[in-house]
Write a protein that holds these residues in place. Structure first.
Motif, PDB file in Angstrom:
ATOM      1  N   VAL A   1     -24.543 110.718 -54.277  1.00  0.00           N
ATOM      2  CA  VAL A   1     -25.860 110.725 -54.917  1.00  0.00           C
ATOM      3  C   VAL A   1     -25.665 110.828 -56.429  1.00  0.00           C
ATOM      4  CG1 VAL A   1     -28.088 111.884 -55.120  1.00  0.00           C
ATOM      5  CG2 VAL A   1     -26.896 111.869 -52.921  1.00  0.00           C
TER       6      VAL A   1
ATOM      7  N   ARG B   1     -26.529 106.621 -53.099  1.00  0.00           N
ATOM      8  CA  ARG B   1     -27.979 106.654 -53.221  1.00  0.00           C
ATOM      9  C   ARG B   1     -28.392 107.109 -54.613  1.00  0.00           C
ATOM     10  NH1 ARG B   1     -29.769 109.713 -47.543  1.00  0.00           N
ATOM     11  NH2 ARG B   1     -28.513 108.388 -46.136  1.00  0.00           N
TER      12      ARG B   1
ATOM     13  N   GLY C   1     -30.656 109.130 -56.877  1.00  0.00           N
ATOM     14  CA  GLY C   1     -31.503 110.288 -56.636  1.00  0.00           C
ATOM     15  C   GLY C   1     -31.166 111.454 -57.536  1.00  0.00           C
TER      16      GLY C   1
ATOM     17  N   ASN D   1     -33.766 117.208 -56.051  1.00  0.00           N
ATOM     18  CA  ASN D   1     -34.655 116.704 -54.998  1.00  0.00           C
ATOM     19  C   ASN D   1     -33.909 115.598 -54.254  1.00  0.00           C
ATOM     20  OD1 ASN D   1     -36.932 116.251 -53.410  1.00  0.00           O
ATOM     21  ND2 ASN D   1     -37.882 114.896 -54.922  1.00  0.00           N
TER      22      ASN D   1
ATOM     23  N   PRO E   1     -32.345 112.801 -51.944  1.00  0.00           N
ATOM     24  CA  PRO E   1     -32.976 111.771 -51.107  1.00  0.00           C
ATOM     25  C   PRO E   1     -32.349 111.680 -49.718  1.00  0.00           C
ATOM     26  CG  PRO E   1     -31.410 110.737 -52.578  1.00  0.00           C
ATOM     27  CD  PRO E   1     -31.398 112.212 -52.918  1.00  0.00           C
TER      28      PRO E   1
END
Length: 277
Positions: free
Chosen positions: A105, A130, A132, A136, A138
């Motif tokens: 991430v 990903r 993100g 927070n 994902p």
């Protein structure tokens, strides 16, 4: 909130520049980081001898070797927070194997693109990246056996949320191993508040005991500092940012910047009478 957004913008901009640089970075506060000193130095450990090492994924931005302490095993699902170009993710994949899974991430689009390109070249179908925010994440709760991160959480404004999210995505009984920058004693505000050093080095770091307290408050148990080393900044940097008195105190070891690798476990879910004692 505005200050937090500004800090994230600075970090995003700096790491986008690094992601677009075809040459390997010289590391934290090196010439490619755009810091305000002519000195170059690196806090990064040498990955080149590790199984799974991918030179194109190593931008020299780490401050430890969290995968070496993470007790990874075949078949694990691993989440790498702030995965950059994929360096730690690919090292982790070499351990978890084809039947494991690695999810990186990162909040920088260009880093995600570079990591995905590297994964495609390697033909790794079980490594994904990903876009993100660590505050927070994902992904669903309880999916990771292990979480790793390398010199990233010190750049996250809300560390309580970051470790709360780490706790959330870990499976019951899962654990993390993160390398990060903290300080001992009173770090001068002149260093902490420098925007250039925030993006590349140490601003955003907090005191070591405060850092460990945040981990405890997130619910982790069996917390252990697996490794620790002092970061010696270039003399020109110290002279630029510290007063004579601050420089003397720093040189005496009363205050300083430290790289630590920390381990913590998410407790097992209670399965019966007395199991949560």
């Amino acid at each position: 909130m505005k200050n937090t957004d500004n800090l994230k913008e600075i970090v995003n901009e700096k790491y986008s520049q690094l992601a677009g640089n075809p040459d390997r970075s010289v590391g934290c506060c090196g010439s490619s980081c755009g810091c305000s000193t002519a000195d170059t130095f690196t806090m990064a450990d040498d990955y080149s001898a590790l199984k799974g090492y991918v030179p194109d994924a190593d931008l020299g931005l780490g401050c430890g070797l969290p995968t070496e302490f993470a007790m990874l095993k075949a078949g694990d699902t691993v989440v790498d927070l702030g995965s950059g170009a994929g360096n730690d993710a690919f090292i982790a994949r070499s351990v978890v194997g084809a039947h494991g899974k690695v999810i990186g991430v990162d909040m920088t689009e260009m880093m995600i693109e570079r990591a995905r390109t590297n994964a495609k070249k390697l033909e790794y179908s079980n490594v994904e990246f990903r876009l993100g925010d660590i505050e927070n994440l994902p992904m669903a709760s309880g999916i990771a056996d292990v979480v790793v991160s390398n010199c990233v959480l010190n750049l996250v404004p809300d560390k309580k949320k970051a470790f709360a999210e780490t706790f959330r995505i870990l499976k019951s009984g899962g654990h993390f191993s993160v390398s990060d920058i903290v300080f001992k004693g009173k770090l001068p505000d002149s260093i902490r508040k420098s925007a250039e050093m925030y993006a590349g080095c140490v601003a955003g770091a907090i005191e070591k005991n405060e850092y460990l307290d945040i981990i405890r408050l997130a619910g982790f148990k069996n917390i252990n500092v697996q490794s620790e080393k002092r970061i010696d900044l270039p003399g020109e940097t110290l002279q630029q940012f510290l007063t004579v008195e601050e420089l003397e105190e720093y040189s005496d070891g009363k205050s300083g910047i430290v790289s630590i690798t920390v381990y913590g476990e998410k407790p097992d879910a209670c399965c019966g009478p007395g199991c949560c004692n």
